[in-house]
Design an enzyme around this catalytic site. Structure first.
Site, PDB file in Angstrom:
ATOM      1  N   MET A  84     137.023  39.781  90.310  1.00 49.55           N
ATOM      2  CA  MET A  84     136.300  39.771  91.576  1.00 49.55           C
ATOM      3  C   MET A  84     137.191  39.148  92.631  1.00 49.55           C
ATOM      4  O   MET A  84     137.650  38.005  92.463  1.00 49.55           O
ATOM      5  CB  MET A  84     134.993  38.975  91.444  1.00 49.55           C
ATOM      6  CG  MET A  84     133.979  39.590  90.504  1.00 49.55           C
ATOM      7  SD  MET A  84     132.564  38.517  90.186  1.00 49.55           S
ATOM      8  CE  MET A  84     133.210  37.446  88.884  1.00 49.55           C
ATOM      9  N   VAL A  85     137.452  39.883  93.698  1.00 54.26           N
ATOM     10  CA  VAL A  85     138.314  39.384  94.758  1.00 54.26           C
ATOM     11  C   VAL A  85     137.756  38.069  95.304  1.00 54.26           C
ATOM     12  O   VAL A  85     136.584  37.991  95.686  1.00 54.26           O
ATOM     13  CB  VAL A  85     138.451  40.419  95.887  1.00 54.26           C
ATOM     14  CG1 VAL A  85     139.238  39.838  97.061  1.00 54.26           C
ATOM     15  CG2 VAL A  85     139.136  41.683  95.368  1.00 54.26           C
TER      16      VAL A  85
ATOM     17  N   GLN B  47     145.085  40.587  86.860  1.00 44.71           N
ATOM     18  CA  GLN B  47     144.963  41.924  87.440  1.00 44.71           C
ATOM     19  C   GLN B  47     145.755  42.062  88.735  1.00 44.71           C
ATOM     20  O   GLN B  47     145.696  41.198  89.611  1.00 44.71           O
ATOM     21  CB  GLN B  47     143.505  42.270  87.726  1.00 44.71           C
ATOM     22  CG  GLN B  47     143.343  43.719  88.185  1.00 44.71           C
ATOM     23  CD  GLN B  47     141.943  44.087  88.562  1.00 44.71           C
ATOM     24  OE1 GLN B  47     141.468  43.728  89.648  1.00 44.71           O
ATOM     25  NE2 GLN B  47     141.248  44.818  87.700  1.00 44.71           N
TER      26      GLN B  47
ATOM     27  N   CYS C 257     139.140  49.759  92.322  1.00 46.24           N
ATOM     28  CA  CYS C 257     138.600  49.229  93.577  1.00 46.24           C
ATOM     29  C   CYS C 257     138.266  50.377  94.531  1.00 46.24           C
ATOM     30  O   CYS C 257     139.143  51.171  94.888  1.00 46.24           O
ATOM     31  CB  CYS C 257     139.593  48.286  94.244  1.00 46.24           C
ATOM     32  SG  CYS C 257     138.987  47.599  95.806  1.00 46.24           S
TER      33      CYS C 257
ATOM     34  N   LYS D 247     141.700  49.094  84.433  1.00 46.16           N
ATOM     35  CA  LYS D 247     140.275  49.132  84.771  1.00 46.16           C
ATOM     36  C   LYS D 247     140.054  50.296  85.718  1.00 46.16           C
ATOM     37  O   LYS D 247     140.696  50.371  86.778  1.00 46.16           O
ATOM     38  CB  LYS D 247     139.814  47.824  85.406  1.00 46.16           C
ATOM     39  CG  LYS D 247     138.309  47.751  85.624  1.00 46.16           C
ATOM     40  CD  LYS D 247     137.878  46.350  86.032  1.00 46.16           C
ATOM     41  CE  LYS D 247     136.349  46.255  86.116  1.00 46.16           C
ATOM     42  NZ  LYS D 247     135.794  47.055  87.229  1.00 46.16           N
TER      43      LYS D 247
ATOM     44  N   HIS E 242     134.340  51.214  84.446  1.00 48.29           N
ATOM     45  CA  HIS E 242     133.172  50.999  85.309  1.00 48.29           C
ATOM     46  C   HIS E 242     132.456  52.340  85.410  1.00 48.29           C
ATOM     47  O   HIS E 242     133.027  53.321  85.878  1.00 48.29           O
ATOM     48  CB  HIS E 242     133.620  50.514  86.687  1.00 48.29           C
ATOM     49  CG  HIS E 242     132.494  50.069  87.556  1.00 48.29           C
ATOM     50  ND1 HIS E 242     132.597  49.014  88.430  1.00 48.29           N
ATOM     51  CD2 HIS E 242     131.217  50.517  87.676  1.00 48.29           C
ATOM     52  CE1 HIS E 242     131.449  48.848  89.071  1.00 48.29           C
ATOM     53  NE2 HIS E 242     130.591  49.757  88.616  1.00 48.29           N
TER      54      HIS E 242
ATOM     55  N   ASN F 201     131.604  48.281  82.050  1.00 47.29           N
ATOM     56  CA  ASN F 201     131.250  47.515  83.244  1.00 47.29           C
ATOM     57  C   ASN F 201     130.137  48.257  83.981  1.00 47.29           C
ATOM     58  O   ASN F 201     130.245  49.455  84.224  1.00 47.29           O
ATOM     59  CB  ASN F 201     132.487  47.383  84.134  1.00 47.29           C
ATOM     60  CG  ASN F 201     132.293  46.469  85.336  1.00 47.29           C
ATOM     61  OD1 ASN F 201     133.112  46.468  86.248  1.00 47.29           O
ATOM     62  ND2 ASN F 201     131.236  45.672  85.355  1.00 47.29           N
ATOM     63  N   GLY F 202     129.047  47.518  84.287  1.00 51.19           N
ATOM     64  CA  GLY F 202     127.954  48.107  85.058  1.00 51.19           C
ATOM     65  C   GLY F 202     126.601  47.950  84.395  1.00 51.19           C
ATOM     66  O   GLY F 202     126.464  48.066  83.190  1.00 51.19           O
ATOM     67  N   ASN F 203     125.585  47.646  85.220  1.00 48.29           N
ATOM     68  CA  ASN F 203     124.179  47.518  84.788  1.00 48.29           C
ATOM     69  C   ASN F 203     123.914  46.274  83.949  1.00 48.29           C
ATOM     70  O   ASN F 203     123.013  46.276  83.112  1.00 48.29           O
ATOM     71  CB  ASN F 203     123.714  48.740  83.984  1.00 48.29           C
ATOM     72  CG  ASN F 203     123.775  50.028  84.765  1.00 48.29           C
ATOM     73  OD1 ASN F 203     124.035  50.031  85.967  1.00 48.29           O
ATOM     74  ND2 ASN F 203     123.553  51.141  84.071  1.00 48.29           N
TER      75      ASN F 203
END
Length: 389
Positions: A63-64, A116, A145, A184, A212, A245-247
């Site tokens: 996460m940036v 990353q 991204c 990713k 993702h 990744n997700g949900n």
């Protein structure tokens, strides 16, 4: 930098060209042929490395400005088993010492760790990766991204339009690093394009793939559900470890995702920002109340407690104040909604201090209306009552 003559190439055609060609153009500085391992050897090494790390299931997503060292350590205390750094810009990382010192910090407890990078030049990426190689377990390439800044900078998910370049980035690292390369990605709208993309990455030397389950255009995680079905198909097609990744809103979602997709582990981002204890089974009031299950009770922990723990970690491992400000906003969001005047006081502070932030938490607790984190009540096995005459 490799450029496609067609700005909007057909992914299927590009991928098929990549997969069917035996002779790809190489950069002059490519590693010597003896460094190129067979796919069987690379797959075997990929799994050996993953197993050596303990096959982590609960993973802090990149996460940036938000997955920095103190936050990673806080999540680790509450169940996270591995973590990604924030996305680092490979060119700036190689050129600027101040950027390196501020944006990448770690410690011996901070493992397993994915570092990353975003990149669009293989040589620059390798130079950046070499600087972090001794301090991590994977060097990860950000290919997911979807933000406008990535489009302007020609990196992240926008490299899906230039697959030969993506292939060259992975090959450059795989042939020149001693640590494995991970990637990713986001999915294509077409499943077969996604599967071809994933296989191309594996063939190029990727040792672990995080997927993702949303497309590049599906930026809003609340509006678009991640496609676990697509992730499952990727996992079935791959020989290397795959992450999802997700949900993910709670620990039960992680377990459901692993069961439904067959992946090795699951990344979480937004959920952890609000609730860094999610991997330990804690839920915010919103998700506890929305659960179809009953039996969630005050877990004896709240986001104010987590902020204090986070601040103590920041005092030990200094990071830029913009990161601290962001985390305090996220973790105390429920409390600020109850006491907006405290949020306004916080927002008015141009310069933050630890003394002010500790006082802010104390002030919220003194105002009352504590917002606890919830945990499922442990149910004792009922014992049979003795029969009466």
């Amino acid at each position: 930098m490799t450029q496609n003559p067609d700005p909007n190439p057909d992914p299927s055609l590009v991928l098929n060209d990549l997969l069917s060609s035996e002779q790809q153009q190489q950069q002059p500085t490519e590693a010597a042929p003896e460094r190129v391992l067979s796919i069987d050897t690379r797959v075997e090494q990929a799994w050996a490395h993953w197993k050596k790390l303990g096959r982590p299931k609960y993973i802090v997503a990149p996460m940036v400005d938000n997955s920095e060292l103190p936050f990673r350590l806080l999540c680790q205390k509450y169940g996270a088993q591995a973590a990604y750094t924030p996305m680092l810009h490979s060119r700036i990382f190689t050129e600027t010492e101040k950027y390196r010192n501020q944006e990448f910090t770690t410690c011996k407890e901070d493992r397993p760790l994915f570092v990353q990078f975003c990149a669009n030049d293989p040589d620059t990426l390798l130079e950046a990766a070499k600087r972090v190689e001794p301090y991590c377990d994977y060097v990860d390439i950000n290919l997911g991204c979807p933000q406008r800044i990535a489009k302007r900078g020609n990196y992240g998910a926008f490299l899906m339009d230039n697959l030969p370049l993506v292939k060259s980035l992975v090959e450059k690292l795989a042939q020149n690093l001693t640590v494995p390369v991970s990637c990713k990605i986001r999915i294509f709208p077409n499943l077969q394009d996604t599967l071809n993309y994933a296989k191309m990455l594996e063939d190029a030397g990727c040792s672990l793939l995080a997927v993702h389950g949303r497309t590049r255009d599906e930026k809003d995680g609340k509006k678009f559900r991640a496609d676990w079905g697509a992730i499952k198909e990727v996992r079935k097609a791959m020989r290397i470890p795959v992450l999802a990744n997700g949900n993910v809103r709670c620990i039960e979602d992680v377990d459901d995702c692993i069961r439904e997709t067959g992946v090795e582990g699951v990344l979480s981002a937004e959920t952890l920002l609000e609730n860094p204890a999610a991997f330990a089974g804690f839920r915010t009031a919103e998700w506890a109340k929305d659960s179809e299950e009953e039996g969630y009770v005050d877990g004896g922990l709240d986001q104010g407690d987590l902020v204090v723990e986070y601040l103590k970690l920041c005092e030990k491992h200094p990071v830029p104040w913009r990161m601290i400000r962001s985390h305090v906003h996220k973790m105390l969001g429920d409390w600020f909604r109850l006491h907006p005047q405290v949020r306004e006081e916080f927002n008015a502070q141009n310069i933050l201090t630890f003394e002010f932030l500790y006082g802010l938490v104390d002030q919220l607790k003194e105002l009352g209306g504590r917002v606890p984190l919830y945990k499922k009540r442990k149910i004792d096995t009922p014992q049979e009552s003795p029969e009466r005459d």
